[in-house]
Design a protein around this motif. Sequence first.
Motif, mmCIF file in Angstrom:
data_model
loop_
_atom_site.group_PDB
_atom_site.id
_atom_site.type_symbol
_atom_site.label_atom_id
_atom_site.label_comp_id
_atom_site.label_asym_id
_atom_site.label_seq_id
_atom_site.Cartn_x
_atom_site.Cartn_y
_atom_site.Cartn_z
ATOM 1 N N GLY A 120 4.604 6.224 -1.227
ATOM 2 C CA GLY A 120 5.199 6.612 0.046
ATOM 3 C C GLY A 120 6.656 6.247 0.204
ATOM 4 O O GLY A 120 7.267 6.599 1.215
ATOM 5 N N GLU A 142 0.831 -1.202 0.000
ATOM 6 C CA GLU A 142 0.000 0.000 0.000
ATOM 7 C C GLU A 142 0.870 1.259 0.000
ATOM 8 O O GLU A 142 0.548 2.246 -0.684
ATOM 9 C CB GLU A 142 -0.918 -0.003 1.224
ATOM 10 C CG GLU A 142 -1.937 1.124 1.261
ATOM 11 C CD GLU A 142 -2.969 1.041 0.144
ATOM 12 O OE1 GLU A 142 -3.713 2.026 -0.035
ATOM 13 O OE2 GLU A 142 -3.033 -0.004 -0.543
ATOM 14 N N LYS A 143 1.970 1.242 0.738
ATOM 15 C CA LYS A 143 2.888 2.383 0.730
ATOM 16 C C LYS A 143 3.499 2.570 -0.659
ATOM 17 O O LYS A 143 3.673 3.696 -1.142
ATOM 18 C CB LYS A 143 3.985 2.194 1.769
ATOM 19 C CG LYS A 143 3.487 2.219 3.209
ATOM 20 C CD LYS A 143 4.640 2.120 4.188
ATOM 21 C CE LYS A 143 4.133 2.036 5.627
ATOM 22 N NZ LYS A 143 3.367 3.238 6.018
ATOM 23 N N TYR A 158 2.839 -2.718 -9.428
ATOM 24 C CA TYR A 158 2.367 -1.404 -8.993
ATOM 25 C C TYR A 158 3.212 -0.281 -9.585
ATOM 26 O O TYR A 158 2.689 0.720 -10.064
ATOM 27 C CB TYR A 158 2.402 -1.299 -7.462
ATOM 28 C CG TYR A 158 1.240 -1.938 -6.754
ATOM 29 C CD1 TYR A 158 -0.070 -1.703 -7.143
ATOM 30 C CD2 TYR A 158 1.454 -2.789 -5.673
ATOM 31 C CE1 TYR A 158 -1.140 -2.290 -6.486
ATOM 32 C CE2 TYR A 158 0.386 -3.387 -5.008
ATOM 33 C CZ TYR A 158 -0.907 -3.131 -5.418
ATOM 34 O OH TYR A 158 -1.961 -3.713 -4.769
ATOM 35 N N ARG A 216 2.050 1.609 -3.491
ATOM 36 C CA ARG A 216 0.971 2.058 -4.375
ATOM 37 C C ARG A 216 0.694 3.546 -4.224
ATOM 38 O O ARG A 216 0.410 4.239 -5.203
ATOM 39 C CB ARG A 216 -0.300 1.269 -4.067
ATOM 40 C CG ARG A 216 -1.433 1.491 -5.062
ATOM 41 C CD ARG A 216 -2.661 0.688 -4.690
ATOM 42 N NE ARG A 216 -3.268 1.180 -3.465
ATOM 43 C CZ ARG A 216 -4.107 2.217 -3.419
ATOM 44 N NH1 ARG A 216 -4.434 2.864 -4.528
ATOM 45 N NH2 ARG A 216 -4.636 2.602 -2.273
ATOM 46 N N LEU A 217 0.801 4.044 -3.010
ATOM 47 C CA LEU A 217 0.527 5.457 -2.748
ATOM 48 C C LEU A 217 1.754 6.340 -2.937
ATOM 49 O O LEU A 217 1.686 7.549 -2.695
ATOM 50 C CB LEU A 217 -0.012 5.614 -1.319
ATOM 51 C CG LEU A 217 -1.359 4.924 -1.041
ATOM 52 C CD1 LEU A 217 -1.734 5.068 0.421
ATOM 53 C CD2 LEU A 217 -2.452 5.503 -1.932
ATOM 54 N N LYS A 255 -1.300 14.721 -8.405
ATOM 55 C CA LYS A 255 -0.442 13.534 -8.365
ATOM 56 C C LYS A 255 0.929 13.892 -8.965
ATOM 57 O O LYS A 255 1.015 14.237 -10.145
ATOM 58 C CB LYS A 255 -1.070 12.392 -9.174
ATOM 59 C CG LYS A 255 -2.403 11.900 -8.627
ATOM 60 C CD LYS A 255 -2.960 10.772 -9.501
ATOM 61 C CE LYS A 255 -4.249 10.234 -8.947
ATOM 62 N NZ LYS A 255 -4.786 9.113 -9.777
ATOM 63 N N ASN A 276 -1.697 5.380 -9.317
ATOM 64 C CA ASN A 276 -1.281 6.049 -8.081
ATOM 65 C C ASN A 276 0.222 5.950 -7.878
ATOM 66 O O ASN A 276 0.728 6.319 -6.819
ATOM 67 C CB ASN A 276 -2.004 5.431 -6.882
ATOM 68 C CG ASN A 276 -3.463 5.832 -6.815
ATOM 69 O OD1 ASN A 276 -3.781 7.009 -6.831
ATOM 70 N ND2 ASN A 276 -4.348 4.852 -6.774
#
Length: 482
Positions: free
Chosen positions: A60, A54-55, A85, A57-58, A352, A389
């Motif tokens: 981070g 998730e990090k 990703y 994907r975002l 973005k 993303n």
Amino acid sequence: MATVMEKDEVAFARKNLPICVLDDEWDQVELNTNRLDKAGFPVVGTTHPQEALEKVRLGGCKVVLADLKMPEMDGLAFLEKVLQYDPGMYVILLTGYYSVDSAIETIKRGAYDFLCKPLVYPRLEKTLDELAEVFTQRSEIRDLEEKLFQNAQFQGIVGKSAAMLDVFDLAKKVARHYTNVLVTGPTGAGKELVARALHHLSPVAQERFAICNCSALVDTLLESQLFGHVRGSFTGATDTRAGLFEYASGGTVFLDEIGETSLQMQAKLLRMVQNREIQRVGSPEVKKVDVRLIAATNRDLRADVLAGRFREDLFYRLSSIEIRVPGLTERPEDIPILVQHFLKKYSQAYGKPFQGLTRRAQIVLLQHDWPGNVRELENVISSAAITTNADFIDVGDLPEHLQNPQRRGATMEDSWRPLPIEEIRRIHIQRVLEMCNGNRVRAAQVLGIGRTSLYRFLKRDGKKNAGGDVAPPTSRNSQQGR
């Protein structure tokens, strides 16, 4: 390299390299995050692969340190998902069971490095400093590209190819002196942008710039839109209104898709073009207007003149100055800079911070035919910017027809067979007639030939070849065609 970088440069580079540490043992996560934090790297840690994904994907983190052996998801499976990703992500795999073969295998599968536990921190920091320097260099390159990008813009039009530089040069030469200009080129190439540039560079740049899409209105509405009307001149005319030529008098009127106008409308436009005089619909009064006229079309007006679909006198008055805007297939070297332009535009629009496209996505864009030209390219980048993303747009973010392109050339080669010219002509005419639902007048227009020529061909070809594909004489379509 990091060994010759000054200490402050190293510190700055490290601050711009966020790292995620992933290990199924929390003490290992804590040990590595503490050591990297003291070294000056922004770092977060987790024991859950999904949280690390998730990090990624975002956006981070830019680097992931992941253990190879984890019960929830092994390092190689994690590596595969990370690269799905974001193909630009750097993954360093850690293992307590190091071997040269396994190191080579993981690097082949996309890992940046493969390190043995317990970690030798000077070795790890050297690897991370190399990556930090890479990101710093990329940032400097982007700054240089931004300066070059500014030099590749002309009145909001982006291009650095020889073909577009010729367009810019001609526009600058004629902008101060034109009265009529014809802008030609395929759909989506940027004809309206060229028209706006001509107006903004002209002595009347502070005056109005009015636009009319001639293909969007029927003749009666188009005439009212351009010339205006008086109250009661037709049903719905409840007041007297000025048309665009009056509205923009002193400025510029842009007539888009002028090739779609009827011969009757062309005759009315001719008077305005010749004498700069108009008459409102329903009014006998003749008014003088002072406008610069820019017309645009994606059609071959010379062919339309020969076919009788466009007035020759109007064509020559409009085309005293002609600017042709090339399609993207004629200037593929502009695709990267256009991509950069649209990425910047939609990065700001959607909040973005994109860094660019992956190499394989760039290759896909360069290999596409772009029948919709710049407008199609913008739509592709816009939709990809919405769905992704990650820092980089990849092939999976592009529309389906770009991910799985149809090999049109190969299909044509496979199905090609030699045919006589007469047979090719017969097949083509049949297909056009089918497309026009048997309407011969419309088919003749599409084919670019006169109705008499089409009737003569059909009569000579006879029932054997054409009869089954043309609506019979008693059908409604056929009666319309006659």
